[in-house]
Every structure is written in C-alpha cells, then in structure tokens.
Design an enzyme around this catalytic site. Sequence first.
Site, short mmCIF file in Angstrom:
data_model
loop_
_atom_site.label_atom_id
_atom_site.label_comp_id
_atom_site.label_asym_id
_atom_site.label_seq_id
_atom_site.Cartn_x
_atom_site.Cartn_y
_atom_site.Cartn_z
CG ASP A 74 -1.99 8.36 1.97
OD1 ASP A 74 -1.17 8.60 2.69
OD2 ASP A 74 -3.06 9.33 1.35
CG ASP A 122 -1.72 1.19 1.35
OD1 ASP A 122 -2.52 1.39 0.44
OD2 ASP A 122 -1.60 1.95 2.63
#
Length: 263
Positions: A11, A9
């Site tokens: 952010d 991932d």
Amino acid sequence: MRWKAYLIDLDGTLYHGNRMIDGADILIAGFQQTSTPYLFVTNNSSKTPEEVAERLSSMGIPAKADQVCTSAVAAAEYIAGEQPGCRVAYIGEQGLSSALEDAGLRLVEDDPEVVVQGIDLSFTYDKLANAAGWIRNGAKYVLTNPDLLLPANGGLMPGAGTLSAAIQAATGSKPVVIGKPSGILMKHAIDRLGLSPEEVAVVGDNMLTDISAGVQAGCGTILVLTGITTDANLQSFIADAGVQPDLIYRNLHELRQSIAGAF
C-alpha cells in the site's frame, strides 16, 4: 545495483486502495523476466496471502500466494517458534486466524497463553476487557503491526496500533511487535529468500515503517515517493525516522530503470 533480491511494500508503493500505482506491473514483470528474487511484504494482518495475491493480480500486478509475507503469518510463526502448539486468543480478522491455525496453534476463547492482536473491524469493549484481563494474568501479548492509521475510502481509519494503545493502557504491558518497523517480519521474509540481509533491499514509501525496518534488519533501502513520503515531507520524515534511505526515486519507472537496463 548491489542487491540480489527485493522486499516490496504494497500500500502506497504498488497501489493506492484498489488502484495500481503507475509502473507497478512493469516493475514486477521485470523482476520475473530477469529471474530476480522478490517478495511482497505487508503489515496488513487482515488478509491471507492468497487474498493478497488475488488483489494484486486483479489490478494487473503478477502475484502468487507464496510470494506474499504478511504480519499475520510472521506473527503465527514467531509464536509457534517460541511456544509450539500453545493456546492463543486472537483479536483480528480471517488472515490472522488462518495463519495461527496453519502454524499449529490452538485457538481458544479463555485462558490463553498468548494474546495476539491485529486489525479488527469488529473490535468491542468486551474484546478489550478480555484481552486486558488475560494479559494482566500473565498471557504474552503479541501485536501484528503498530500502524496507528490506515488509508480507507480516501481518508484514514484506526489501525492495529490504535487498538493496541487501548490494550496497553489497560494493562501497562508492551507487546512484542512483529510488523514493520520491527525486524521480526523482515527476518521472516529474508529467511524465506535464503539470503543474508545485506544482499536484500527493502522497497517502500514510508520512512517510519518500510525504511526504518530495512535499516534495522541490515538491508539496503530504497524509498519511492509514491505514497506516504513525498518531496514535500521528505526531510521531516527523515528527521522523524532518524535514518537515511540508500536510494530515493520519484516513481516506479525510475526505480525500474535503475535496477536493470534489461527491463
């Protein structure tokens, strides 16, 4: 570690806004040095893979466009797989329109066969009315990602899921969801790695999206307490998500050290 590759991932896991999270550059460099396969996976549909890679590189995190999987690209490939060359109306930003065109879909402003919606910073009542009318008249509804809120300028702003809530209220229709926690984005990324789900681990900071998506896809899951999920809210997020991560690390340095001593 029992996994051969990683889906990472962005952010909250590798950066906050325009600030790299401590250790992100060393983690990715370690993957490169040990030839460990990995991909960056993001629900953000507004940017092209090239723009995402450029943003990561500008923060000091090594990245190339072909290492980036976005919900926009996964949505475009999903639609093209279901209805090749079909007429599509989109609500979104350049990352979405570019992905749709690259997938050979026909972008139209009326009578679409599919309405695909992501984050749209210029969302209007007219866009809502048009989308609602097309969907009520039989167009398929595809949502890039269900995020209700997004971090911005130290606060939060409405996400694609919030816009979708208005469209769903106006149509009574549920969309096909592409991004995390849906398994469609994860399948897109796993297929690109050429591995089986159990050979891949998902690394993320959000129990409700990253970890839930990994569990649904049959992958391993690694939670890092660098963003949405923290020591303070961990147990409540686990209860809300209804799943448990395989491993939990307080930061990226702990994760790096556990993956390979060679780092």
